[in-house]
Design a protein around this motif. Structure first.
Motif, PDB file in Angstrom:
ATOM      1  N   GLY A 115       0.783  -1.369  -0.079  1.00 51.33           N
ATOM      2  CA  GLY A 115       0.075   0.003   0.135  1.00 51.33           C
ATOM      3  C   GLY A 115       0.775   1.253   0.029  1.00 51.33           C
ATOM      4  N   ILE A 116       0.360   2.107  -0.486  1.00 52.32           N
ATOM      5  CA  ILE A 116       0.981   3.545  -0.756  1.00 52.32           C
ATOM      6  C   ILE A 116       1.720   4.301   0.678  1.00 52.32           C
ATOM      7  CG2 ILE A 116      -0.983   5.092  -0.684  1.00 52.32           C
ATOM      8  CD1 ILE A 116       0.866   6.643  -3.097  1.00 52.32           C
ATOM      9  N   ALA A 117       0.945   3.901   1.709  1.00 52.69           N
ATOM     10  CA  ALA A 117       1.000   4.421   3.093  1.00 52.69           C
ATOM     11  C   ALA A 117       2.422   3.596   3.589  1.00 52.69           C
ATOM     12  CB  ALA A 117      -0.080   4.384   3.969  1.00 52.69           C
ATOM     13  N   ALA A 118       2.214   2.483   3.452  1.00 55.94           N
ATOM     14  CA  ALA A 118       3.395   1.396   3.877  1.00 55.94           C
ATOM     15  C   ALA A 118       4.514   1.841   2.855  1.00 55.94           C
ATOM     16  CB  ALA A 118       3.057   0.245   3.752  1.00 55.94           C
ATOM     17  N   TRP A 119       4.386   2.087   1.894  1.00 55.57           N
ATOM     18  CA  TRP A 119       5.593   2.364   0.879  1.00 55.57           C
ATOM     19  C   TRP A 119       6.402   3.654   1.335  1.00 55.57           C
ATOM     20  CZ3 TRP A 119       7.224   6.556  -1.984  1.00 55.57           C
ATOM     21  CH2 TRP A 119       8.353   6.438  -2.796  1.00 55.57           C
ATOM     22  N   SER A 120       5.468   4.839   1.552  1.00 58.37           N
ATOM     23  CA  SER A 120       6.012   6.066   2.332  1.00 58.37           C
ATOM     24  C   SER A 120       6.672   5.835   3.404  1.00 58.37           C
ATOM     25  CB  SER A 120       4.772   6.971   2.490  1.00 58.37           C
ATOM     26  OG  SER A 120       3.992   7.303   1.094  1.00 58.37           O
ATOM     27  N   GLU A 121       6.269   5.019   4.428  1.00 57.64           N
ATOM     28  CA  GLU A 121       6.930   5.041   5.698  1.00 57.64           C
ATOM     29  C   GLU A 121       8.423   4.489   5.474  1.00 57.64           C
ATOM     30  OE1 GLU A 121       4.732   2.497   8.206  1.00 57.64           O
ATOM     31  OE2 GLU A 121       3.124   4.125   8.340  1.00 57.64           O
ATOM     32  N   SER A 122       8.534   3.342   4.508  1.00 54.47           N
ATOM     33  CA  SER A 122       9.851   2.895   4.341  1.00 54.47           C
ATOM     34  C   SER A 122      10.707   3.455   3.393  1.00 54.47           C
ATOM     35  CB  SER A 122       9.363   1.272   3.779  1.00 54.47           C
ATOM     36  OG  SER A 122       8.946   1.291   2.636  1.00 54.47           O
ATOM     37  N   ASN A 123      10.189   4.314   2.683  1.00 55.53           N
ATOM     38  CA  ASN A 123      11.121   5.228   2.014  1.00 55.53           C
ATOM     39  C   ASN A 123      11.149   6.858   2.001  1.00 55.53           C
ATOM     40  OD1 ASN A 123      11.573   3.731  -1.001  1.00 55.53           O
ATOM     41  ND2 ASN A 123       9.441   2.945   0.025  1.00 55.53           N
ATOM     42  N   ALA A 124      11.083   6.923   3.600  1.00 50.74           N
ATOM     43  CA  ALA A 124      11.092   8.443   4.047  1.00 50.74           C
ATOM     44  C   ALA A 124      12.367   8.993   3.687  1.00 50.74           C
ATOM     45  CB  ALA A 124      10.645   8.438   5.508  1.00 50.74           C
ATOM     46  N   SER A 125      13.572   8.052   3.627  1.00 51.24           N
ATOM     47  CA  SER A 125      14.735   8.650   3.456  1.00 51.24           C
ATOM     48  C   SER A 125      15.207   9.145   2.033  1.00 51.24           C
ATOM     49  CB  SER A 125      15.753   7.687   3.638  1.00 51.24           C
ATOM     50  OG  SER A 125      15.732   6.348   2.969  1.00 51.24           O
ATOM     51  N   SER A 126      13.995   8.957   1.093  1.00 50.78           N
ATOM     52  CA  SER A 126      14.280   9.182  -0.230  1.00 50.78           C
ATOM     53  C   SER A 126      13.772  10.666  -0.376  1.00 50.78           C
ATOM     54  CB  SER A 126      13.081   8.505  -1.241  1.00 50.78           C
ATOM     55  OG  SER A 126      13.397   7.118  -1.214  1.00 50.78           O
ATOM     56  N   GLY A 127      13.351  11.235   0.401  1.00 48.22           N
ATOM     57  CA  GLY A 127      13.176  12.907   0.584  1.00 48.22           C
ATOM     58  C   GLY A 127      11.646  13.178   0.028  1.00 48.22           C
ATOM     59  N   TRP A 128      11.153  14.303   0.358  1.00 48.65           N
ATOM     60  CA  TRP A 128       9.773  14.803   0.133  1.00 48.65           C
ATOM     61  C   TRP A 128       9.361  14.801  -1.358  1.00 48.65           C
ATOM     62  CZ3 TRP A 128       8.276  18.792  -2.928  1.00 48.65           C
ATOM     63  CH2 TRP A 128       9.250  19.736  -3.299  1.00 48.65           C
ATOM     64  N   ARG A 129      10.246  14.844  -2.181  1.00 49.08           N
ATOM     65  CA  ARG A 129      10.029  15.087  -3.679  1.00 49.08           C
ATOM     66  C   ARG A 129       9.539  13.568  -3.942  1.00 49.08           C
ATOM     67  NH1 ARG A 129      11.380  19.421  -6.588  1.00 49.08           N
ATOM     68  NH2 ARG A 129      12.964  20.881  -5.632  1.00 49.08           N
ATOM     69  N   ALA A 130      10.411  12.388  -3.692  1.00 48.33           N
ATOM     70  CA  ALA A 130       9.763  11.151  -4.017  1.00 48.33           C
ATOM     71  C   ALA A 130       8.489  10.696  -3.623  1.00 48.33           C
ATOM     72  CB  ALA A 130      10.921  10.156  -3.544  1.00 48.33           C
ATOM     73  N   LEU A 131       8.351  11.098  -2.230  1.00 50.54           N
ATOM     74  CA  LEU A 131       6.814  10.756  -1.721  1.00 50.54           C
ATOM     75  C   LEU A 131       5.726  11.529  -2.214  1.00 50.54           C
ATOM     76  CD1 LEU A 131       7.744  10.854   2.112  1.00 50.54           C
ATOM     77  CD2 LEU A 131       7.630   8.813   0.541  1.00 50.54           C
ATOM     78  N   LEU A 132       6.014  12.931  -2.569  1.00 53.77           N
ATOM     79  CA  LEU A 132       5.041  13.607  -3.233  1.00 53.77           C
ATOM     80  C   LEU A 132       4.781  13.260  -4.562  1.00 53.77           C
ATOM     81  CD1 LEU A 132       3.209  16.210  -3.389  1.00 53.77           C
ATOM     82  CD2 LEU A 132       5.217  17.628  -4.246  1.00 53.77           C
ATOM     83  N   ASN A 133       5.705  12.705  -5.273  1.00 48.55           N
ATOM     84  CA  ASN A 133       5.625  12.392  -6.755  1.00 48.55           C
ATOM     85  C   ASN A 133       4.695  11.028  -6.653  1.00 48.55           C
ATOM     86  OD1 ASN A 133       7.321  14.241  -7.795  1.00 48.55           O
ATOM     87  ND2 ASN A 133       9.128  13.091  -8.158  1.00 48.55           N
ATOM     88  N   MET A 134       4.818  10.227  -5.866  1.00 50.92           N
ATOM     89  CA  MET A 134       4.227   9.075  -5.556  1.00 50.92           C
ATOM     90  C   MET A 134       2.805   9.028  -5.706  1.00 50.92           C
ATOM     91  SD  MET A 134       4.928   5.915  -6.105  1.00 50.92           S
ATOM     92  CE  MET A 134       6.575   5.641  -5.902  1.00 50.92           C
ATOM     93  N   TYR A 135       2.432  10.179  -4.559  1.00 53.62           N
ATOM     94  CA  TYR A 135       1.089  10.536  -4.400  1.00 53.62           C
ATOM     95  C   TYR A 135       0.450  11.266  -5.592  1.00 53.62           C
ATOM     96  CZ  TYR A 135       0.790   8.902   0.367  1.00 53.62           C
ATOM     97  OH  TYR A 135       0.767   7.951   1.437  1.00 53.62           O
ATOM     98  N   ILE A 136       1.144  11.985  -6.130  1.00 56.61           N
ATOM     99  CA  ILE A 136       0.770  12.840  -7.455  1.00 56.61           C
ATOM    100  C   ILE A 136       0.492  11.706  -8.414  1.00 56.61           C
ATOM    101  CG2 ILE A 136       1.408  14.161  -9.320  1.00 56.61           C
ATOM    102  CD1 ILE A 136       2.938  16.012  -7.436  1.00 56.61           C
ATOM    103  N   GLY A 137       1.167  10.647  -8.781  1.00 55.54           N
ATOM    104  CA  GLY A 137       0.928   9.623  -9.465  1.00 55.54           C
ATOM    105  C   GLY A 137      -0.236   9.041  -9.269  1.00 55.54           C
TER     106      GLY A 137
END
Length: 843
Positions: free
Chosen positions: A109-131
């Motif tokens: 799920g996207i929330a679980a992905w976000s938690e484990s990829n927090a170190s990727s930075g805000w842009r990566a998280l934002l891009n995933m949710y924009i998709g």
């Protein structure tokens, strides 16, 4: 109610024990909702694991199933199949079931992905949710909204994808509020993801402002639609991602969706101010910097800087005008001045232009687009045109089926990108994009879209010099456009086809045979669509004018080019390159009517407009300079002719390089002028270079190598090498064999061969060549200068063969034509008079 009494629960209990539903083997229950169950299953017929949804059959379930089946988007899991199970197949409750199968969505799920990829930075998280948001926006356009489940149900497996089973169909009166709810829930999920990752301070303030607006308690204070929110969030993404997202690669909002969004928002002052936000998401600071950086990497920094300045100004003007028109249209709607179909057409026009701008911005990221960046940016549609549209169009183009509207919109966006690549001179990538759209368009069986894809592909093949392939594609586009009532496209398609067969392939008679059809299609398009149709009719006039021009019908060519010029001046912005093109065409036609002062005035005006619009170094200027050189060559002002030809060559060598085919063509023209000045050695050097360039570009036997061969033959003749000159002319004639015998290059080559044969005692051969050539030339349509030369040469052959009386009328006709051509041809007139005076003594 007990759990077993929930709708559908009895069927689940009965069937899970049997482990089979028709051809599906049940692997396990995934979710259970009112009137609907979701299973993991194995499809024995197609040998794959699927997600299987069962719903009690009803008209509502059928409508939802069709909407889901028509939803095609990279950020939504695609439905594989719709079907039905009878009461005996579906369970023991005696009710039939409707089923859908879809790809079994893997990943977290996207929330679980976000938690484990927090170190990727805000842009990566934002891009995933924009998709994920892009997928949800596509669902909105299909009349679907997110069900009452968390946005976290979106799966991430390389990219975010909404599960199609999480989407619900709602009634029109509920659609606006449901979309507003989806917007708030998505914004909340993004804010939570950024916050839980400890990154809220890292994201720019604009991101938080956009999210706060989307989470406003009052729906009317939120963004007018999900696309507007996503565009605002995208505007601060990384350079390349900004360009791609700005191009709307997800999808383009349909007319109905735009209208509903404005109605939902009340089209108040707040929503009417959003035009600037939507256009800034495409042409904002990040996109501007990306294009500037791409230009700065070009090999010629000075030229790149000058080009960038013009392109930036052009895009700024379009973006500013777009925001202003958007605000005015929205304000008119808020005041009740426009509504219904008029609002729909104007907003759809604006959205189409926004996508057009986005596609060009994407293309300009490629430094190879530098050469054509100025004309491409100067030819963007004018936003003000959208204000001219009303709801009374009588065009009969049927819209796509509602279930396919999203796919049609996405494919049209791909074609917009293909056209942007064509305008920027990136033909290979343009063809890839057009092909990407063509086969899906055929599969949809929506003929207007297929015709659009074929026309775009044909146009690109023509630009790449693949004329037979272009002709095949344009033929199919033409008939599909006519059959489907796509009137503006039918007019444009026949205009393009005329350009290929009449100009590129020199099949003048075949092209002229279609003049009546072309005129009728242009007239029909203009009568049914006041803007696009009128422009398409101008394209028809332009194409027919070119056909008549190359066929030698200069009166008809002039009349058509004057009509095209008037139409373009009335429809296009002042200084548009197409206006300069029509001015040049009028000048060329007047040149061949020997109205040299007027021709020069039109050509110089065209040159002035081009310099203003395109800058001093664009290759389009070289074409106009070449026409001015030809004009002064014919008036025997050779110093001016040389000056213009040298300017054209210098521009082309700077912008396209020494190996470009057009550089070879200009070297050929310059060498021909050197022959006329008697500088045969310099001419031979330039013409040899021209032949080398054109042979490398087209192959040694291509017809485009023929002109420099013929001019080199003149230079060799001037050097006394007559045998080599004859061999060069005969080689050129072999290369021109596929052309119509009335083609001016063919006629000129035959005249040149006769001039080489006569002084070497081969008058009989010369006579045969000249009589055959004159038999193919039309008294009314051939150039007077060409016919005068043929008549003079044939008279010389006849005198040499002892037939002076047959020669006399030819000499009289030739002398008369040279007299009409003016003092520049006094030497030829004197030659005819001298030979005529000698006839009695020969008798």
């Amino acid at each position: 109610m007990a759990a077993d009494d929930e709708p559908g629960a009895r069927g689940e209990r009965l069937r899970l024990g049997g482990v089979r539903l028709a051809r599906f083997v049940i692997l396990g229950a995934l979710e259970r909702r009112p009137a609907r169950q979701l299973y993991a299953a194995f499809d024995e017929q197609l040998d794959r694991k699927v997600a299987l949804e069962l719903a009690i059959d009803s008209p509502r379930a059928a409508d939802r199933a069709r909407a889901l089946a028509g939803l095609a988007h990279p950020n939504v899991v695609r439905v594989h199949e719709l079907g039905a199970l009878g009461p005996d197949e579906a369970g023991g409750d005696g009710q039939a079931r409707r089923y859908l199968t879809a790809e079994y969505a893997r990943g977290r799920g996207i929330a679980a992905w976000s938690e484990s990829n927090a170190s990727s930075g805000w842009r990566a998280l934002l891009n995933m949710y924009i998709g994920a948001g892009r997928g949800l926006a596509a669902a909105h356009r299909a009349g679907l909204v997110h069900a009452d489940v968390p946005i976290a149900s979106t799966r991430v497996d390389g990219r975010p994808r909404l599960r199609c089973f999480d989407l619900e169909l709602v009634d029109d009166d509920e659609l606006a509020s449901a979309r507003a709810r989806d917007q708030r829930r998505l914004a909340t999920a993004i804010a939570n993801a950024l916050g839980s990752a400890g990154l809220p301070r890292a994201a720019p303030a604009r991101i938080h402002a956009a999210l706060r607006r989307a989470r406003s308690p009052e729906p009317q204070q939120r963004w007018p639609d999900l696309d507007a929110l996503l565009d605002a969030l995208s505007s601060t993404r990384s350079r390349r991602t900004t360009i791609v997202a700005a191009c709307g690669l997800a999808a383009v909002a349909t007319t109905a969706a735009l209208a509903r969004a404005h109605q939902a928002a009340g089209a108040d002052a707040l929503s009417c101010s959003l035009g600037q936000d939507r256009i800034t998401a495409i042409w904002g600071a990040d996109a501007r910097e990306a294009v500037r950086a791409a230009f700065s990497s070009a090999p010629d920094p000075a030229r790149a800087a000058a080009t960038w300045g013009r392109v930036e100004s052009a895009l700024d003007r379009v973006a500013s005008a777009w925001a202003a028109v958007y605000a005015r249209v929205c304000d008119e709607h808020a005041r009740g001045s426009i509504r219904g179909a008029t609002l729909d057409r104007r907003m759809a026009c604006l959205e189409s232009q926004r996508v057009e701008l986005a596609a060009l911005v994407e293309v300009l990221h490629d430094p190879r687009a530098l050469d054509e960046a100025i004309p491409a940016s100067s030819q963007l549609s004018a936003p003000g045109d959208c204000e001219r549209l009303d709801g009374d169009s009588s065009a009969r183009l049927e819209p796509p089926p509602p279930s396919r509207a999203g796919e049609v919109t996405a494919l049209r966006e791909t074609l917009t990108r293909a056209r942007a690549h064509e305008d920027a001179g990136l033909y290979d990538r343009g063809i890839e994009l057009a092909r990407d759209a063509l086969e899906p368009a055929r599969a949809l069986d929506y003929r207007p879209l297929t015709a659009e894809a074929l026309h775009q592909l044909g146009s690109l093949h023509e630009r790449r010099g693949e004329y037979q392939e272009a002709r095949a594609r344009l033929d199919e586009a033409l008939w599909l456009a006519i059959a489907s009532g796509h009137d503006a496209l039918a007019a444009r398609a026949i205009a393009s086809r005329l350009g290929v067969i009449g100009n590129r392939l020199s099949l003048h008679r075949e092209a002229l045979a279609q003049a009546a059809l072309a005129s009728a299609l242009g007239e029909r398009a203009a009568s049914l669509d006041e803007l696009r149709g009128a422009l398409a009719q101008a394209e028809v006039w332009y194409a027919l004018g070119r056909v008549h021009y190359f066929a030698g019908s200069f009166d008809q060519a002039l009349a058509l080019h004057q009509r095209a010029l008037a139409a373009r001046e009335g429809l296009l912005p002042r200084g548009h390159p197409a206006i300069a093109e029509s001015l040049r065409n009028v000048g060329q036609a007047r040149f061949h009517q020997h109205a040299y002062p007027e021709a020069a005035a039109q050509l110089r005006r065209a040159l002035e407009l081009q310099r203003a619009a395109l800058g001093p170094d664009h290759p389009e200027l070289a074409i106009t300079l070449k026409s001015l050189s030809a004009l002064h060559r014919n008036t025997r002002e050779l110093a001016l002719a040389l000056e213009y030809a040298e300017q054209a060559l210098a521009i082309n060598e700077r912008t396209r390089g020494p190996a470009h085919p057009e550089t070879g063509a200009l070297l050929s023209i310059l060498g021909g002028l050197r022959v006329l000045t008697g500088d045969h050695d310099a001419a031979a050097d330039e013409l040899t270079r021209a032949i080398e360039v054109l042979e490398r570009a087209h192959g040694p036997e291509h017809m485009r190598v023929a002109p420099p061969l013929l001019r080199l033959a003149e230079a060799r003749a001037g050097q006394g090498q007559l045998d080599e000159a004859e061999a060069l002319v005969r080689r050129a004639l072999r290369q021109l064999a596929s052309l119509d015998p009335t083609d001016l290059t063919v006629v000129g080559a035959n005249a040149q061969l006769a001039r080489l044969l006569l002084p070497r005692g081969r008058a009989a051969e010369a006579r045969a060549v000249l009589e055959a050539t004159l038999a193919h030339t039309d008294e009314e349509r051939s150039l007077p200068i060409v016919r005068a030369e043929l008549e003079l040469l044939l008279a010389q052959a006849l005198v040499a063969l002892g037939e002076p009386e047959v020669a006399r009328p030819l000499l009289d006709a030739s002398a008369r034509r040279y007299q009409e051509l003016g003092p520049a041809y006094a030497a030829e007139r004197a030659e005819a008079a001298e030979l005529t005076a000698a006839l009695p003594s020969i008798e």
